[in-house]
Design an enzyme around this catalytic site. Structure first.
Site: not given
Ligand code: E4P
Length: 219
Positions: A83
Site C-alpha cells: 500500500k
Molecule cells: C482500507 O484499506 C482502510 O484500511 C480502511 O478501509 C479504512 O477504514 P476506516 O475509515 O474505517 O478507518
C-alpha cells in the site's frame, strides 16, 4: 465482487476465513498498531492464513525510502500487496514497484481525480475511502460510482477496492457500482450474514422437525 476483511486481528481473520468467502485482507498502520505486537509477526501470520491479496502499508514518506520499504514488504510473501499513499511520492514509489513486478494498492483516495492518477501509474488496486468521505458530509458512494464509470469508459484495469465501508448497505451499493473488491471491518462482515427472518425461519423448521420426531416416538 471479492470480499476482504479490513483488520490485522488474526482471530477475526480466522473466523471469517472459515466461512469460505474471504478473498483477501487489508491492513493499515492504525489496524496493525491496535494489535500491540511486532508488525512483522502480525503481517506474516495474516499472509500465511489467507491465500488472497494481503495489503501491507508503507510508512515512509519520501519516494526512495518508500520504494525500499515497499520492496521489503512485497518480498514477505507472494500474496503481499504494497500500500502506498495517494501523494506525489506515493505515485513515484508505486510506479517503480509495479515496474519491478510487485503489486501495489494506492490508498487514501478520496476523489475520482486521484483515482485517475492511480490508474495511470498502472496500480493493481485503488482504494477510495467511502465512509470517510461521508464523514466530511460528502457522498462517498457517488465518488465510487464515478470512479467505476471512468475506469469502465477508459478501459483501466486497476481493481477498484471500496474501502472504509461502515454498514451492510455500503457493501450492497459498492456491488451495484461495480467495485471489484469491498473491504470491511469484522463487525460489518458479521452483519452481512444476519437476517431476523433467517433466525425465525430456522427456529420454526427445527421446531416442526422436533414435533415430528416426538410424534413418531409417541406412536
Ligand atoms: C482500507 O484499506 C482502510 O484500511 C480502511 O478501509 C479504512 O477504514 P476506516 O475509515 O474505517 O478507518
Amino acid at each position: 465482487m471479492r470480499l476482504f476483511l479490513d483488520t490485522a486481528n488474526i482471530d477475526e481473520i480466522r473466523e471469517i476465513n472459515r466461512w469460505g468467502v474471504l478473498s483477501g485482507v487489508t491492513t493499515n498502520p492504525s489496524l496493525v498498531a491496535k494489535q500491540n505486537d511486532d508488525p512483522e509477526r502480525v503481517w506474516k501470520e495474516i499472509l500465511s492464513e489467507v491465500e488472497g491479496d494481503i495489503s501491507l502499508e508503507t510508512t515512509e514518506l519520501e519516494a526512495d525510502a518508500m520504494y525500499e520499504q515497499g520492496v521489503g514488504l512485497a518480498q514477505m510473501a507472494p500474496n503481499a500487496v504494497v500500500k502506498v499513499p495517494m501523494t506525489p511520492d506515493g505515485l513515484t514509489a508505486g510506479k517503480r514497484l509495479m515496474k519491478d513486478g510487485f503489486k501495489i494498492n494506492v490508498t487514501l483516495v478520496f476523489s475520482p481525480a486521484q483515482a485517475i492518477l492511480a490508474a495511470e501509474i498502472g496500480a493493481y488496486i485503488v482504494s477510495p475511502f467511502i465512509g470517510r468521505i461521508d464523514d466530511m458530509a460528502g457522498d462517498g458512494m457517488h465518488a465510487l460510482r464515478q470512479i467505476c464509470e471512468i475506469y469502465e469508459v477508459q478501459g483501466y484495469e486497476t481493481n477498484v477496492l471500496a474501502a472504509s465501508l461502515r454498514h451492510p448497505m455500503h457493501v450492497v451499493e459498492a456491488g451495484l457500482c461495480g467495485a471489484d473488491i469491498a473491504t470491511m471491518p469484522f463487525a460489518v462482515f458479521k452483519q452481512l450474514v444476519k437476517h431476523p427472518l433467517t433466525d425465525i425461519g430456522l427456529e420454526k423448521f427445527l421446531g416442526d422437525w422436533k414435533s415430528l420426531q416426538e410424534r413418531k416416538e409417541g406412536a
